[in-house]
Design a protein around this motif. Structure first.
Motif, PDB file in Angstrom:
ATOM      1  N   LEU A 183      43.442  44.812  24.914  1.00 20.28           N
ATOM      2  CA  LEU A 183      44.576  44.540  25.786  1.00 20.28           C
ATOM      3  C   LEU A 183      44.083  44.572  27.228  1.00 20.28           C
ATOM      4  N   PRO A 184      44.790  43.931  28.146  1.00 24.99           N
ATOM      5  CA  PRO A 184      44.356  43.937  29.543  1.00 24.99           C
ATOM      6  C   PRO A 184      44.456  45.319  30.168  1.00 24.99           C
ATOM      7  N   LYS A 185      43.685  45.526  31.231  1.00 23.47           N
ATOM      8  CA  LYS A 185      43.810  46.745  32.015  1.00 23.47           C
ATOM      9  C   LYS A 185      45.202  46.780  32.637  1.00 23.47           C
ATOM     10  N   PRO A 186      45.744  47.971  32.842  1.00 24.49           N
ATOM     11  CA  PRO A 186      47.099  48.064  33.416  1.00 24.49           C
ATOM     12  C   PRO A 186      47.242  47.271  34.708  1.00 24.49           C
ATOM     13  N   GLY A 187      48.258  46.415  34.750  1.00 19.77           N
ATOM     14  CA  GLY A 187      48.570  45.656  35.950  1.00 19.77           C
ATOM     15  C   GLY A 187      47.758  44.407  36.169  1.00 19.77           C
ATOM     16  N   ARG A 188      46.784  44.131  35.291  1.00 18.84           N
ATOM     17  CA  ARG A 188      45.922  42.965  35.492  1.00 18.84           C
ATOM     18  C   ARG A 188      46.395  41.730  34.735  1.00 18.84           C
ATOM     19  N   ALA A 189      47.594  41.799  34.184  1.00 24.79           N
ATOM     20  CA  ALA A 189      48.198  40.677  33.475  1.00 24.79           C
ATOM     21  C   ALA A 189      49.711  40.866  33.525  1.00 24.79           C
ATOM     22  N   PRO A 190      50.461  39.800  33.291  1.00 24.51           N
ATOM     23  CA  PRO A 190      51.925  39.940  33.312  1.00 24.51           C
ATOM     24  C   PRO A 190      52.455  40.897  32.248  1.00 24.51           C
ATOM     25  N   ALA A 191      51.753  40.989  31.113  1.00 21.67           N
ATOM     26  CA  ALA A 191      52.208  41.831  30.003  1.00 21.67           C
ATOM     27  C   ALA A 191      51.006  42.251  29.166  1.00 21.67           C
ATOM     28  N   PRO A 192      51.145  43.321  28.389  1.00 18.98           N
ATOM     29  CA  PRO A 192      50.029  43.793  27.549  1.00 18.98           C
ATOM     30  C   PRO A 192      49.918  42.998  26.257  1.00 18.98           C
ATOM     31  N   THR A 193      49.461  41.765  26.358  1.00 17.77           N
ATOM     32  CA  THR A 193      49.325  40.903  25.192  1.00 17.77           C
ATOM     33  C   THR A 193      47.859  40.837  24.748  1.00 17.77           C
ATOM     34  N   PRO A 194      47.601  40.548  23.454  1.00 16.89           N
ATOM     35  CA  PRO A 194      46.232  40.477  22.957  1.00 16.89           C
ATOM     36  C   PRO A 194      45.360  39.535  23.775  1.00 16.89           C
ATOM     37  N   GLN A 195      44.153  40.006  24.109  1.00 16.47           N
ATOM     38  CA  GLN A 195      43.244  39.234  24.943  1.00 16.47           C
ATOM     39  C   GLN A 195      42.209  38.509  24.088  1.00 16.47           C
ATOM     40  N   VAL A 196      42.056  37.215  24.343  1.00 14.71           N
ATOM     41  CA  VAL A 196      41.033  36.430  23.660  1.00 14.71           C
ATOM     42  C   VAL A 196      39.757  36.492  24.484  1.00 14.71           C
ATOM     43  N   VAL A 197      38.684  36.994  23.880  1.00 12.74           N
ATOM     44  CA  VAL A 197      37.389  37.105  24.554  1.00 12.74           C
ATOM     45  C   VAL A 197      36.315  36.556  23.628  1.00 12.74           C
TER      46      VAL A 197
END
Length: 334
Positions: free
Chosen positions: A289-303
């Motif tokens: 999940l993204p670091k707090p505040g680094r995305a609009p919402a805590p959605t699964p991150q594709v890496v």
């Protein structure tokens, strides 16, 4: 208490609706091993083999020596935390969560010691179906340990207030699935803060009363470890990464000289110390999940695939009777 071999039963009945779950579809967690030796807390990410990221006290070399001493001492308690396996998840963030959880199980079995127990700190499944619960239970049955404990995540109570979870994992628990147990001079408390929630985690008065009565007879020098899915501190309330009534439990823990709170849910490593209480968020075995505040919402991150494994992992924890604190070691699957 809710250690299981193969048989479990149901418990109480209230929790989160499917609609509520959709509001929190981005909440997830990881695996952890903690060890305490010589009064030192050792935190290590094993992406680079044998490299020590940090030690709470003393030099990295001293911490490593202490860890080896603890491992050689049969009086040392060693357990493993895994979290947020999300069995049943389908999406580009991880196209094979069952495969990555299997790798985590294999890594636990390759630690070089047999853990006294393994704790899964929630979101065992993604949609709380009977098939998903059965699958994750069968997978955890391959762990080389005598006992497996669990607490539920919000994904483990979709649409049924956690009843399916408790049928599978709730034997011997109280209320919505909380319990406590003792081993190696350490008192463990497993809490449920994923039911009756609108945004933040929530414990409720019945569970807080349980904690009050459970701790009442303990001496203040007893090491206490608390498991929950959602953090018991305000990690990032905007995303629901906090528990609205946790301060009532924290107040009950203040009199103890050593308290360690272990949670999942946020799918990343994070540590915070407040006086006598140290909080450790675990990583996930499913997807970041993204670091707090680094995305609009805590959605699964594709890496990229190689980065994905580096974001997943397990945690081992150790404690030697007579020491003050637990040693925590985080290891990546990569």
């Amino acid at each position: 208490m809710t250690a299981y071999d193969a048989h479990d039963e149901p418990a109480a009945e209230h929790g989160m609706t499917r609609r509520q779950l959709m509001r929190h579809a981005g909440w997830f967690g990881g695996a952890v091993v903690l060890t305490v030796a010589g009064g030192e807390v050792i935190s290590q990410i094993a992406g680079a083999r044998g490299s020590t990221a940090a030690a709470a006290t003393g030099s990295a070399g001293t911490a490593g020596t202490a860890a080896r001493t603890a491992a050689a001492d049969s009086g040392t308690l060693r357990f493993v935390q895994v979290s947020d396996s999300h069995i049943g998840f389908q999406g580009p963030a991880n196209t094979d969560v069952a495969g990555s959880f299997t790798e985590a199980v294999n890594q636990v079995n390759s630690l070089g010691f047999r853990p006294d127990f393994v704790m899964h700190s929630g979101d065992l499944t993604h949609l709380s179906t009977a098939g998903q619960f059965d699958q994750v239970k069968q997978m955890m049955a391959k762990l080389r340990t005598d006992r497996v404990f669990t607490v539920p995540g919000e994904h483990d109570s979709i649409g049924d207030a956690g009843r399916a979870y408790r049928r599978t994992f709730g034997t011997g628990t109280l209320g919505d699935g909380w319990y406590s147990f003792d081993t190696h001079g350490v008192h463990f408390v497993a809490l449920v803060n994923t039911l009756s929630l609108e945004k933040l985690g929530h414990l409720g008065n019945d569970q807080i009363d349980f904690v009050r009565k459970d701790l009442a007879g303990l001496s203040s020098d007893t090491p206490v470890v608390v498991f929950s899915h959602i953090p018991l501190f305000a990690m990032y309330p905007k995303w629901g990464w906090s528990t609205d009534d946790a301060l009532k439990v924290i107040a009950l823990l203040r009199r103890f000289s050593s308290v360690t709170c272990l949670n999942g849910h946020v799918h990343q490593l994070f540590s915070k110390t407040e006086g006598n209480i140290t909080f450790h968020s675990a990583t996930t075995t499913a997807y970041p999940l993204p670091k707090p505040g680094r995305a609009p919402a805590p959605t699964p991150q594709v890496v990229p695939a190689r980065q994905l494994k580096a974001a997943l992992g397990i945690r081992s924890v150790g404690y030697h009777r007579g020491d003050r604190e637990l040693a925590v070691k985080d290891q990546r699957l990569a």
